[in-house]
Design a protein around this motif. Structure first.
Motif, mmCIF file in Angstrom:
data_model
loop_
_atom_site.group_PDB
_atom_site.id
_atom_site.type_symbol
_atom_site.label_atom_id
_atom_site.label_comp_id
_atom_site.label_asym_id
_atom_site.label_seq_id
_atom_site.Cartn_x
_atom_site.Cartn_y
_atom_site.Cartn_z
ATOM 1 N N THR A 45 16.591 5.511 1.551
ATOM 2 C CA THR A 45 15.578 4.500 1.827
ATOM 3 C C THR A 45 14.309 4.941 1.102
ATOM 4 O OG1 THR A 45 14.923 5.662 3.840
ATOM 5 C CG2 THR A 45 16.574 3.908 4.069
ATOM 6 N N PRO A 46 13.356 4.042 0.873
ATOM 7 C CA PRO A 46 12.123 4.452 0.183
ATOM 8 C C PRO A 46 11.429 5.608 0.914
ATOM 9 C CG PRO A 46 12.269 2.075 0.297
ATOM 10 C CD PRO A 46 13.372 2.612 1.160
ATOM 11 N N GLN A 47 11.099 6.626 0.144
ATOM 12 C CA GLN A 47 10.464 7.824 0.693
ATOM 13 C C GLN A 47 9.226 8.178 -0.118
ATOM 14 O OE1 GLN A 47 11.799 9.625 3.423
ATOM 15 N NE2 GLN A 47 13.228 7.912 3.592
ATOM 16 N N GLU A 51 8.215 8.195 -5.833
ATOM 17 C CA GLU A 51 7.433 6.993 -6.064
ATOM 18 C C GLU A 51 6.993 6.906 -7.514
ATOM 19 O OE1 GLU A 51 3.227 8.691 -4.297
ATOM 20 O OE2 GLU A 51 4.547 7.628 -2.922
ATOM 21 N N GLU A 57 4.020 3.053 -5.855
ATOM 22 C CA GLU A 57 5.048 2.335 -5.085
ATOM 23 C C GLU A 57 6.268 3.235 -4.902
ATOM 24 O OE1 GLU A 57 5.410 -1.235 -4.374
ATOM 25 O OE2 GLU A 57 3.331 -1.665 -4.901
ATOM 26 N N ARG A 58 6.789 3.250 -3.701
ATOM 27 C CA ARG A 58 7.988 4.043 -3.427
ATOM 28 C C ARG A 58 9.204 3.392 -4.083
ATOM 29 N NH1 ARG A 58 7.105 5.489 2.995
ATOM 30 N NH2 ARG A 58 5.176 6.647 2.651
ATOM 31 N N TYR A 59 10.026 4.227 -4.699
ATOM 32 C CA TYR A 59 11.249 3.717 -5.297
ATOM 33 C C TYR A 59 12.183 3.232 -4.189
ATOM 34 C CZ TYR A 59 9.873 6.194 -9.610
ATOM 35 O OH TYR A 59 9.216 6.634 -10.725
ATOM 36 N N THR A 60 12.759 2.078 -4.408
ATOM 37 C CA THR A 60 13.662 1.485 -3.416
ATOM 38 C C THR A 60 15.130 1.654 -3.799
ATOM 39 O OG1 THR A 60 13.549 -0.657 -4.529
ATOM 40 C CG2 THR A 60 11.952 -0.256 -2.753
ATOM 41 N N ASP A 61 15.391 2.325 -4.914
ATOM 42 C CA ASP A 61 16.758 2.366 -5.443
ATOM 43 C C ASP A 61 17.251 3.776 -5.757
ATOM 44 O OD1 ASP A 61 15.067 2.822 -7.626
ATOM 45 O OD2 ASP A 61 16.242 1.590 -8.998
ATOM 46 N N ARG A 99 17.819 6.917 -9.989
ATOM 47 C CA ARG A 99 17.490 5.550 -9.591
ATOM 48 C C ARG A 99 18.614 4.623 -10.060
ATOM 49 N NH1 ARG A 99 11.968 3.483 -11.245
ATOM 50 N NH2 ARG A 99 12.561 1.972 -9.678
#
Length: 137
Positions: A45-47, A51, A57-61, A99
């Protein structure tokens, strides 16, 4: 057979194809692949530790994949152009991060080997030996 760029669907297919694998859902519905109760592929999950350096922005992938050793981790992460990375949170942890948006920078064959090695690093000795004997690796 020609190799092609890796995709997220490949991560799921390769991980699920390994023996004795169970896919569970993390607390936020994120897929986690385990063998014998040990994770070997984990969709994060984004941590805060992963980022975008420009936007914050936190990476979502981010996908975490276990590796056998620190030297394997270094081999994958030492080239700044490579899609693999790590963060301070994972210092000393036998895993690399990638990612999903950068999976296409590696081939499906490399991804397959990486996930198979991740499975081998977490599987019991008996399961690993059986799989290796069947696949003559």
């Amino acid at each position: 057979m020609r190799d092609r760029p890796a995709r997220v669907d490949d991560v799921h297919a390769i991980a699920a194809s390994m023996p004795h694998v169970k896919r569970i859902e993390g607390p936020k519905g994120n897929p986690i692949y385990q063998v014998g109760g040990k994770s070997f592929v984990y969709f994060r999950t984004p941590q805060r530790d992963a980022e975008d350096p420009e936007t914050g922005e936190r990476y979502t992938d981010v996908i975490m994949i276990w590796v056998e050793s620190e030297s394997d981790k270094l081999a994958l992460t030492q080239d700044p152009k490579a899609p693999f990375f790590t963060t301070h949170k994972f210092d000393g942890h036998p895993s690399v991060l990638i990612r999903a948006s950068r999976l296409s920078e590696i081939g499906r064959a490399e991804l397959t080997e990486l996930i198979q090695d991740a499975w081998l690093s977490q599987a019991s000795r008996r399961r690993a030996d059986t799989w290796l004997a069947e696949h003559q690796r």
